[in-house]
Write a protein that holds these residues in place. Structure first.
Motif, PDB file in Angstrom:
ATOM      1  N   LEU A   1       0.859  -1.184   0.000  1.00  0.00           N
ATOM      2  CA  LEU A   1       0.000   0.000   0.000  1.00  0.00           C
ATOM      3  C   LEU A   1       0.893   1.230   0.000  1.00  0.00           C
ATOM      4  CD1 LEU A   1      -2.684   1.529   0.242  1.00  0.00           C
ATOM      5  CD2 LEU A   1      -2.515   1.279   2.742  1.00  0.00           C
TER       6      LEU A   1
ATOM      7  N   MET B   1      -3.642   6.935  -2.486  1.00  0.00           N
ATOM      8  CA  MET B   1      -3.624   5.551  -2.015  1.00  0.00           C
ATOM      9  C   MET B   1      -3.516   4.655  -3.247  1.00  0.00           C
ATOM     10  SD  MET B   1      -6.576   5.668   0.970  1.00  0.00           S
ATOM     11  CE  MET B   1      -5.872   4.384   1.994  1.00  0.00           C
TER      12      MET B   1
ATOM     13  N   ILE C   1      -6.893   4.075  -5.489  1.00  0.00           N
ATOM     14  CA  ILE C   1      -8.169   4.144  -4.774  1.00  0.00           C
ATOM     15  C   ILE C   1      -8.521   5.614  -4.565  1.00  0.00           C
ATOM     16  CG2 ILE C   1      -9.439   3.489  -2.705  1.00  0.00           C
ATOM     17  CD1 ILE C   1      -7.455   1.251  -2.264  1.00  0.00           C
TER      18      ILE C   1
ATOM     19  N   ILE D   1     -12.287   6.900   2.587  1.00  0.00           N
ATOM     20  CA  ILE D   1     -11.225   5.944   2.871  1.00  0.00           C
ATOM     21  C   ILE D   1      -9.927   6.634   3.280  1.00  0.00           C
ATOM     22  CG2 ILE D   1     -10.331   5.767   0.496  1.00  0.00           C
ATOM     23  CD1 ILE D   1     -10.205   2.655   1.034  1.00  0.00           C
TER      24      ILE D   1
ATOM     25  N   VAL E   1      -7.965  -0.644   3.941  1.00  0.00           N
ATOM     26  CA  VAL E   1      -7.793  -1.018   2.533  1.00  0.00           C
ATOM     27  C   VAL E   1      -7.872  -2.536   2.382  1.00  0.00           C
ATOM     28  CG1 VAL E   1      -6.162  -1.060   0.597  1.00  0.00           C
ATOM     29  CG2 VAL E   1      -6.484   1.036   1.922  1.00  0.00           C
TER      30      VAL E   1
END
Length: 309
Positions: free
Chosen positions: A72, A89, A106, A123, A139
């Motif tokens: 990530l 992200m 994302i 998020i 995530v």
């Protein structure tokens, strides 16, 4: 008597040649050690292990066995007055057997459950609420795949990295002006300050956050390409210093060596993935709503790439 002189002369030049070669080898050895030592020091500075209570990976990941893994990437904008949300992200999955990598961006406004906080929110708020660990857990839950590692990039200091590699070249597909700088369409060569501005703009982009994500990926890819070139080796100290100051990760130095040795073929085939959704205002807050079918499609794509049944 004359026949001995050429032999002496030949032996003399042989000794000189051997001495020069020896000095070159010593010099190269010192240079390689210097590069290795500088890189090792930079990685130690980057090191920031994360304690997580849960994980979707049911067994220890083995990089030596060339098992697929995920990272990530968090681009955190920590300007004055900013709470430090993860504006960028990107989930990277790497499969050496398939010789491919997938990059999923994302959108920051994606509405989802924030794991460990007991709320449903954007998020990117997961990082603001609980740092890297909560962002990874959120995530992981959203995509239903294990998140093995993280890499946090300080976007404000990212300009130092761009400057360290001598600037970057990108192919801009949108003519716009942001914070006093005009970015025309076509090939652009950017210094660190302009690269940061180039990657931040989103409100004047008809694609919104998707357009900004595209520009951020362009800058990151350009930095990687420039940093890997032979010309950048002469500036390795400044590059490693900038990386050490502006990147945090839980990937160890030994793991980086394993990844470089066992997974480099995956860099030859990189696929960009995107998430689509619809905008919706809930309690006066705008969110991107990703429906179940779209989420399942993305989850299945990443699971297949990670060899998860």
């Amino acid at each position: 008597m004359d026949t001995k002189r050429p032999k002496k002369k030949k032996r003399k030049w042989l000794r000189i040649t051997l001495i020069v070669v020896l000095l070159l080898l010593i010099g190269v050895g010192i240079y390689i050690y210097s590069v290795w030592n500088s890189l090792n020091n930079a990685v130690e500075t980057m090191q920031q292990p994360i304690e997580r209570e849960t994980s979707k990976r049911d067994k220890t990941l083995s990089l030596n066995n060339k098992e697929p893994f995920s990272i990530l990437m968090l681009g955190v904008d920590e300007r004055d007055g900013d709470k430090g949300r993860s504006d960028t992200m990107i989930v990277v999955t790497v499969n050496p057997e398939k010789k491919s990598a997938k990059l999923l961006s994302i959108p920051r406004d994606t509405r989802t459950e924030i794991i460990g906080h007991g709320t449903t929110d954007k998020i990117n708020h997961a990082y603001a609420f609980g740092g890297v660990a909560m962002a990874m857990d959120t995530v992981e839950n959203f995509l239903d795949i294990p998140i093995d590692y993280y890499m946090q990039i300080n976007m404000e200091g990212f300009q130092d990295i761009v400057n360290a590699v001598g600037g970057v070249t990108v192919n801009n597909d949108l003519d716009f002006t942001y914070e006093g700088v005009h970015f025309k369409k076509g090939t652009l060569t950017l210094n660190g300050e302009d690269a940061l501005k180039f990657s931040r703009m989103r409100y004047d982009d008809p694609r919104g956050d998707f357009g900004r994500q595209l520009r951020q990926r362009m800058i990151i890819e350009a930095v990687v390409k420039k940093g890997a070139s032979l010309n950048s080796l002469t500036n390795f100290h400044n590059i490693f210093e900038a990386l050490g100051k502006n990147i945090k990760t839980d990937i160890t130095f030994d793991e980086m060596v394993d990844i470089q040795a066992n997974y480099k073929s995956a860099a030859n085939n990189i696929e960009q993935l995107t998430i689509t959704g619809t905008g919706q205002t809930i309690n006066k807050v705008w969110y991107l709503i990703v429906d179940a079918s779209e989420k399942t499609k993305i989850q299945n794509t990443l699971k297949e790439h990670l060899n998860i049944k």
